[in-house]
Design an enzyme around this catalytic site. Structure first.
Site, short mmCIF file in Angstrom:
data_model
loop_
_atom_site.label_atom_id
_atom_site.label_comp_id
_atom_site.label_asym_id
_atom_site.label_seq_id
_atom_site.Cartn_x
_atom_site.Cartn_y
_atom_site.Cartn_z
N LYS A 1 -10.11 -51.74 -13.48
CA LYS A 1 -8.69 -51.37 -13.47
C LYS A 1 -7.99 -52.11 -12.35
CE LYS A 1 -8.72 -46.77 -14.30
NZ LYS A 1 -8.67 -45.69 -13.37
N ALA A 2 -7.04 -52.97 -12.75
CA ALA A 2 -6.29 -53.72 -11.73
C ALA A 2 -5.33 -52.76 -11.03
CB ALA A 2 -5.52 -54.84 -12.41
N CYS B 1 -15.99 -45.72 1.56
CA CYS B 1 -17.22 -46.48 1.29
C CYS B 1 -17.03 -47.97 1.06
CB CYS B 1 -17.95 -45.87 0.11
SG CYS B 1 -18.72 -44.32 0.56
N ARG C 1 -18.91 -40.19 -6.21
CA ARG C 1 -17.51 -40.59 -5.97
C ARG C 1 -16.71 -39.37 -5.59
NH1 ARG C 1 -16.62 -42.63 -11.85
NH2 ARG C 1 -18.05 -40.88 -12.03
N ASP D 1 -24.16 -28.67 10.90
CA ASP D 1 -23.13 -29.60 11.40
C ASP D 1 -22.90 -29.28 12.88
OD1 ASP D 1 -20.92 -31.40 9.58
OD2 ASP D 1 -20.49 -31.09 11.71
N VAL E 1 -20.77 -36.34 1.57
CA VAL E 1 -22.10 -36.56 1.02
C VAL E 1 -23.02 -35.38 1.31
CG1 VAL E 1 -24.15 -38.02 1.24
CG2 VAL E 1 -21.89 -39.06 1.07
C1 UDX Z 1 -21.18 -40.17 4.22
C2 UDX Z 1 -22.38 -40.94 4.74
O1 UDX Z 1 -22.94 -40.33 5.80
C3 UDX Z 1 -22.03 -42.37 4.94
O2 UDX Z 1 -23.10 -43.09 5.45
C4 UDX Z 1 -21.69 -42.86 3.58
O3 UDX Z 1 -21.48 -44.23 3.58
C5 UDX Z 1 -20.46 -42.17 3.12
O4 UDX Z 1 -20.65 -40.83 3.09
P1 UDX Z 1 -19.27 -38.70 4.89
O5 UDX Z 1 -20.07 -37.61 4.27
O6 UDX Z 1 -17.99 -39.10 4.27
O7 UDX Z 1 -20.19 -39.98 5.05
O8 UDX Z 1 -19.15 -38.50 6.44
P2 UDX Z 1 -18.23 -37.58 7.29
O9 UDX Z 1 -17.20 -36.96 6.46
O10 UDX Z 1 -17.94 -38.39 8.50
O11 UDX Z 1 -19.24 -36.41 7.66
C6 UDX Z 1 -20.28 -36.47 8.55
C7 UDX Z 1 -20.55 -35.06 9.07
O12 UDX Z 1 -21.63 -35.11 9.98
C8 UDX Z 1 -19.38 -34.44 9.80
O13 UDX Z 1 -19.14 -33.14 9.30
C9 UDX Z 1 -19.84 -34.38 11.26
O14 UDX Z 1 -19.32 -33.28 11.96
C10 UDX Z 1 -21.34 -34.28 11.08
N1 UDX Z 1 -22.11 -34.76 12.24
C11 UDX Z 1 -21.85 -35.97 12.78
C12 UDX Z 1 -23.14 -33.97 12.76
O15 UDX Z 1 -23.39 -32.87 12.28
N2 UDX Z 1 -23.86 -34.45 13.80
C13 UDX Z 1 -23.61 -35.63 14.40
O16 UDX Z 1 -24.28 -36.00 15.36
C14 UDX Z 1 -22.58 -36.42 13.87
C1 UDX Z 2 -17.40 -45.16 -4.19
C2 UDX Z 2 -18.54 -45.43 -5.19
O1 UDX Z 2 -18.03 -45.43 -6.52
C3 UDX Z 2 -19.64 -44.40 -5.03
O2 UDX Z 2 -20.73 -44.72 -5.90
C4 UDX Z 2 -20.12 -44.40 -3.59
O3 UDX Z 2 -21.11 -43.42 -3.38
C5 UDX Z 2 -18.94 -44.16 -2.65
O4 UDX Z 2 -17.93 -45.13 -2.88
P1 UDX Z 2 -15.32 -43.50 -3.98
O5 UDX Z 2 -14.95 -44.33 -2.79
O6 UDX Z 2 -15.32 -42.03 -3.88
O7 UDX Z 2 -16.78 -43.92 -4.51
O8 UDX Z 2 -14.31 -43.87 -5.16
P2 UDX Z 2 -14.23 -44.85 -6.41
O9 UDX Z 2 -13.87 -44.06 -7.59
O10 UDX Z 2 -15.41 -45.71 -6.51
O11 UDX Z 2 -12.94 -45.72 -6.00
C6 UDX Z 2 -12.92 -46.54 -4.85
C7 UDX Z 2 -11.63 -47.32 -4.79
O12 UDX Z 2 -11.60 -48.32 -5.80
C8 UDX Z 2 -10.36 -46.49 -4.97
O13 UDX Z 2 -9.39 -46.90 -4.03
C9 UDX Z 2 -9.90 -46.83 -6.38
O14 UDX Z 2 -8.51 -46.73 -6.54
C10 UDX Z 2 -10.37 -48.25 -6.51
N1 UDX Z 2 -10.63 -48.66 -7.91
C11 UDX Z 2 -11.67 -48.12 -8.61
C12 UDX Z 2 -9.82 -49.64 -8.51
O15 UDX Z 2 -8.88 -50.16 -7.88
N2 UDX Z 2 -10.10 -50.02 -9.80
C13 UDX Z 2 -11.14 -49.50 -10.51
O16 UDX Z 2 -11.32 -49.91 -11.67
C14 UDX Z 2 -11.94 -48.51 -9.90
#
Ligand code: UDX
Ligand code: UDX
Length: 443
Positions: free
Chosen positions: A249-250, A258, A152, A30, A11
């Site tokens: 999609k099943a 997430c 996503r 970071d 993110v």
């Molecule tokens: C994000 C959001 O933060 C989460 O709430 C949302 O639901 C999904 O996406 P993501 O970006 O996937 O999570 O997180 P992650 O890949 O764990 O990255 C977090 C980053 O923050 C890491 O690079 C970590 O090193 C950094 N971090 C963590 C800091 O810089 N400081 C900290 O104290 C803790």
């Molecule tokens: C999801 C949300 O879509 C996004 O908005 C949020 O910010 C983070 O979480 P992501 O987890 O990256 O994104 O992937 P997504 O494409 O949503 O798929 C999630 C899971 O659902 C995957 O395991 C995928 O295979 C499954 N999926 C998705 C299904 O089984 N059927 C579908 O029709 C769609």
């Protein structure tokens, strides 16, 4: 505008890169030094199509940089974006310890008015707590805003640059004006609301999408028993604008960083105010069980799995990512190992990450789809990578010890299977599920 993004996970990194692409000056912070070094050298630690190119071009233009020095980054910015992770605690609640740590750092380094914008997914009420944590350490004015992220993995850049909507939750008119200007180039669909509603919009959206998936998966299970085809059913439902075609999609259920985490967290959020979110609990339960249909179908096709060689194609939770967090493949492979099967696994890019989750002498990690299938008693498709769709199925059948194909993502069409010797099982398409003979039955 001058922006600091704290946390360079999916993110934070994608948001930072995209805000720089819009012409803003962005510093990404970071606390993981190795990550900062990798990023500063122009390399992306995650697999995300298109990200590296726009990251490098903005670094070259001098608009984007990476550092572990949070103090300097904060003092040079007017908008601070919090994007550190919020992983699940054992009880399903979101772990807010990283958020608190970062909030306290922001509080101690404040030196002028700033907007603190939260992108991490946090339980309703958390932004108020962040405000208290920061406010307890500074007398400088600041405004809180919750601006949830809906990107996503795999299409993160596209989703960020062309979002369906932007949600801005804040009580400050000053922040609304600045954040409208910041997000204006992305979309006209900007929804301004209070902080708690913005926080809930993120959880409710993810929970609803997860519900759609579990719903269609249950329909697919019924389709298998009554002789209907779930892909046709989903298509027929999807034309109704009130339902919509996406997320129907099943398959083998949802995974990723997430949906599993946010559904559990919302159940907890409800539980904390004495509300039993029965519907969402069922969504989670259905999802947990759906993956094991793969094992049930293997049982049906092969009987005893002990000593059988099972090829697995796809380890990532979805295609176009190397992310294996909560991937259904983890539990499926663990179950196969428990049953005494030998696994021959292949994924185009997620194998290294997957091996950190599951490894065993009973698994061989293959370098190509065909190698994985060689000599196997059955092949399971767990992720719908494009390269699997392009395989010559007749050739594939020759490679295997027994031509049994369990397609967990419905990637093959009837005409592709029809001329092969495969005993083919898919999800909710019984016309393609040949239980008693070699040839695929046609509805
Ligand atoms: C994000 C959001 O933060 C989460 O709430 C949302 O639901 C999904 O996406 P993501 O970006 O996937 O999570 O997180 P992650 O890949 O764990 O990255 C977090 C980053 O923050 C890491 O690079 C970590 O090193 C950094 N971090 C963590 C800091 O810089 N400081 C900290 O104290 C803790
Ligand atoms: C999801 C949300 O879509 C996004 O908005 C949020 O910010 C983070 O979480 P992501 O987890 O990256 O994104 O992937 P997504 O494409 O949503 O798929 C999630 C899971 O659902 C995957 O395991 C995928 O295979 C499954 N999926 C998705 C299904 O089984 N059927 C579908 O029709 C769609």
């Amino acid at each position: 505008m001058n922006i600091t993004v704290i946390g360079t996970g999916y993110v934070g990194l994608v948001s930072g890169v995209c805000f720089s692409e819009l012409g803003n000056n962005v510093i990404c912070v970071d606390n993981n030094l190795e990550k900062v070094t990798t990023l500063s050298e122009g390399n992306v630690p995650i697999y995300e199509p298109g990200l590296k190119e726009i990251m490098n071009s903005n670094m070259k233009a001098g608009r984007l940089s990476f550092t572990s020095n949070i103090q300097e980054a904060i003092s040079r910015s007017d908008i601070i974006i919090i994007a550190v992770g919020t992983p699940s605690l054992p009880n399903g609640e979101a772990n807010l310890s990283y958020i608190e740590l970062v909030a306290r750092e922001i509080g101690s380094y404040m030196d002028s008015y700033k907007i603190i914008m939260t992108k991490s997914t946090v339980p309703v009420g958390t932004n108020d707590r962040i405000e208290e944590w920061i406010g307890s350490l500074t007398t400088h004015p600041f405004d809180m805003a919750s601006v949830p992220e809906f990107l996503r993995e795999g299409t993160a850049v596209q989703d960020t640059l062309y979002p369906d909507r932007i949600v801005i939750g804040t009580r400050s008119e000053r922040a609304i004006a600045i954040l409208r200007e910041l997000h204006g180039p992305l979309t006209d669909q900007i929804i301004v609301t209070d902080i708690r509603s913005a926080e809930m919009i993120k959880y409710a959206s993810n929970a609803f999408l997860a519900t759609k998936i579990s719903f269609i998966n249950e329909i697919s299970n019924i389709c298998e028993k009554v002789g209907a085809d779930v892909s046709r059913v989903a298509e027929g439902m999807g034309y109704d604008k009130r339902i919509g075609a996406s997320f129907l999609k099943a398959g083998i259920g949802y995974g990723g960083s997430c949906f599993p985490k946010d559904t559990q967290a919302l159940i907890q959020i409800a539980g904390n105010v004495d509300y039993d979110f029965k519907l969402l609990k069922s969504v989670v339960e259905v999802n947990k069980d759906q993956r094991f249909n793969i094992i049930r179908k293997l049982d049906e096709a092969l009987g005893e799995l002990e000593g059988k060689h099972i090829a697995v194609w796809g380890l990532a939770f979805k295609p176009d990512t190397d992310d294996v967090r909560d991937a259904p493949a983890i539990e499926i492979i663990q179950r196969l190992l428990d049953l005494g099967a030998k696994v021959q696994a292949y994924d185009p890019i997620a194998t290294n990450n997957f091996r950190k989750e599951v490894d065993s002498p009973s698994i061989t990690w293959e370098n190509s789809a065909m190698e994985a299938a060689k000599g196997a008693d059955a092949l399971c498709v767990l992720t719908e990578w494009k390269e699997f769709m392009e395989i010559n199925l007749s050739e594939l059948a020759e490679y295997m010890n027994q031509p049994v194909l369990i397609d967990g993502r419905n990637i093959y069409a009837e005409n592709q299977i029809a001329d092969t010797s495969f005993q083919y099982y898919s999800v909710g398409r019984p016309g393609l599920t040949n239980i008693d003979g070699r040839k695929t039955a046609v509805l």
